[in-house]
Design an enzyme around this catalytic site. Sequence first.
Site, PDB file in Angstrom:
ATOM      1  N   THR A 144      37.368  37.204  33.058  1.00  0.00           N
ATOM      2  CA  THR A 144      36.418  36.761  34.092  1.00  0.00           C
ATOM      3  C   THR A 144      37.067  37.017  35.458  1.00  0.00           C
ATOM      4  OG1 THR A 144      37.192  34.469  33.852  1.00  0.00           O
ATOM      5  CG2 THR A 144      35.184  35.075  32.700  1.00  0.00           C
ATOM      6  N   LYS A 170      42.452  35.487  27.843  1.00  0.00           N
ATOM      7  CA  LYS A 170      41.941  35.556  29.201  1.00  0.00           C
ATOM      8  C   LYS A 170      42.179  34.196  29.826  1.00  0.00           C
ATOM      9  CE  LYS A 170      38.591  34.135  30.793  1.00  0.00           C
ATOM     10  NZ  LYS A 170      38.111  32.867  31.470  1.00  0.00           N
ATOM     11  N   THR A 181      43.605  25.995  27.718  1.00  0.00           N
ATOM     12  CA  THR A 181      42.520  26.236  28.655  1.00  0.00           C
ATOM     13  C   THR A 181      42.260  27.692  28.877  1.00  0.00           C
ATOM     14  OG1 THR A 181      43.322  24.325  29.757  1.00  0.00           O
ATOM     15  CG2 THR A 181      41.602  25.521  30.842  1.00  0.00           C
ATOM     16  N   ASN A 388      37.102  30.877  44.344  1.00  0.00           N
ATOM     17  CA  ASN A 388      36.329  29.806  43.729  1.00  0.00           C
ATOM     18  C   ASN A 388      35.234  29.225  44.608  1.00  0.00           C
ATOM     19  OD1 ASN A 388      37.289  29.387  40.967  1.00  0.00           O
ATOM     20  ND2 ASN A 388      39.263  29.312  42.013  1.00  0.00           N
TER      21      ASN A 388
END
Lengths: 393, 393
Positions: A144, A170, A181, A388
Amino acid sequence: MNIPKGYRFGAVAASFKKQGKLDLGAIVSDTPAVAAGVFTTNKFKAAPVLQCQEMLNTGRKFSGFLINSGQANACTGDLGRANCRETLNLAAKALDVPADELLPASTGVIGAQFDMDKWEAAMPGLAQSMTVDSAENTAKAIMTTDTVHKLAGVTVSLAGGDVRLLGMCKGAGMISPKMATMLSFITCDAAIDAAAWKAMLVDCVDRTINRVTIDGDTSTNDSVIALANGASGVDVATDEDRELLRGALHTVLEELAYKIVMDAEGGTKVAFIEVSGAQSDADAELVARAVGNSPLVKTALFGSDPNWGRIICAAGYSGAEFAAEDLKLEIGGVLVFQNGTPEPGDMDDLLGPIMRKRDIVIGIELGTGPGACRLLASDLTREYISINADYRS
Amino acid sequence: MNIPKGYRFGAVAASFKKQGKLDLGAIVSDTPAVAAGVFTTNKFKAAPVLQCQEMLNTGRKFSGFLINSGQANACTGDLGRANCRETLNLAAKALDVPADELLPASTGVIGAQFDMDKWEAAMPGLAQSMTVDSAENTAKAIMTTDTVHKLAGVTVSLAGGDVRLLGMCKGAGMISPKMATMLSFITCDAAIDAAAWKAMLVDCVDRTINRVTIDGDTSTNDSVIALANGASGVDVATDEDRELLRGALHTVLEELAYKIVMDAEGGTKVAFIEVSGAQSDADAELVARAVGNSPLVKTALFGSDPNWGRIICAAGYSGAEFAAEDLKLEIGGVLVFQNGTPEPGDMDDLLGPIMRKRDIVIGIELGTGPGACRLLASDLTREYISINADYRS
């Protein structure tokens, strides 16, 4: 690359992501494989996580993975679960594998439902892409915000011959594995019983992937799933062989863990936070996580600023049990603070060159207890914010 | 301004900070006052925090505060404590107050020792600056990365007449009060007994200053100290008067808490995270803090991005006890998610205008329990990184 025998890999661009990037991948074993998985501890487990847990609980063998990026299929309710099962049906038909032997995983934006037409349209291309030497493409399809794909392979010699392990993962943000995570897929061609494989995976994940933090956020989709298909013809039957394979699995997961922190969103540094002398491992972990998640420590790392007071401050609010006067801090092997007092000397001079490196070891001794924890942490940068704040646009 | 009677305020530039900024302040009461304090829970308490706790434990009355910015006098060992006591001696002489009636507080870089020559040189100027109407200067002298000074005043009418409360505080980073992550000084001219004053302060701090987060870092120097000198001649003797004064103190502290989050380092947003229906207040607080500290929620706030999945994700890893299917999320009054499923409708359209505002209310219902928590949180911005990567240079 140490590609395990009896696996094929593939990937296509299914338009889940923009700009024609690879975003749908699959890994298929020629014969059903022993499987083990470790999943997120988040209460809001994504549909594919719930699906995998249900499937792995049957104790049967599995033939592969179906993995997409671009959408997490998390917080999507019953429709999300139904869509997840339908993607397995579509892929099973295309890849000629029983639908109940394909393990799903998804990553991307939380809360959006799948566009099933895109899935259907992508299947012929996915089937065509499957070859023994395209693991790199599969690793690219699961990215991603990752800037590099992440693979780690090892060949280990057991009594009966060589076996191969290949891991891909990933993960660059929403990274604070209470479990794991990110998405990580391990393939192995050893023949091993399911219980030993599972025990090995849980143990290794706990000491590698679970000991990294980028931003303290534990995602809804974290999954580490490992297959062992026996295609090498090598049985893992003795304690010695199991120990060797466990070591190899640990090596693969440790390399993937490092690669995740190296590729942290916007990251420029990797801090190795090594806490020792704690009353318990849990106390050591509290300190390591408080330091590794502190925005002030992380921005000081980014600025190559030997502002060591922030490290001590974070240890102090971590909640761990220790006596303040027992704490000893070393940075890059240089003693900075002990007995409640800074060491003499010009710390800016001494620590400057250490702080300007990419990898920085922060050693924290809390006393003389047996508890220890090693955590890998990224820094926090302007680029993380940019990535983000604008993730979906 | 509602300046309480019987206090004088002052400030000078003592060269602790650069560029001739005000960095040393004092507040003196004409008569010794009842005092109460609440301090950081960090294990590494700064020298002035240890000094204040020791002094307040005597139960005596106090005549004022001596406060510096630029250096925290934290992690400075025995020399730090001795220096702290010496600054009180110097100031007591200059301000004509007994040294054991002056309460110290410091803020700034952790780990550096005071330059006592600068303290000595600053004393005559400090003494000269003391007037009844210079509270603003004192509030400026305690700033570090704050961009505005923070004052809040209230006058409340009790049975015996009016009493005045004035609060000032500093704080913009290293803010996650488990107790109170900043410096805050309250002056009041009511006459009240020490036990009631202390109980009032603890209660109000817990529901205001302790319910904000900027970066999840709890500092070594946090102090809220409140004086009540009785100079108004108004006794606080009845339950009704105490309740009125408690309300006024709450108002002052709530205003200071909001001002801290408004002035968060690099901050552009204030999120009001309102968690209800939890099994306990502690569970509600876990969720509120997980959401308020999540770098991904904070960057989405900064980007005005209605990426609500990150809020649910943070609630899910908070550690609070609740059933995932019971969670209900509202943003700015718009229902976004319930029963494990996103609400229908174009959330980007509905939430866009709400997310672009400065103040954003995030309502999270966890079930039907009695537990609740309201937390104020800032966003996380490129500017925060810049401020903290380069703090000391």
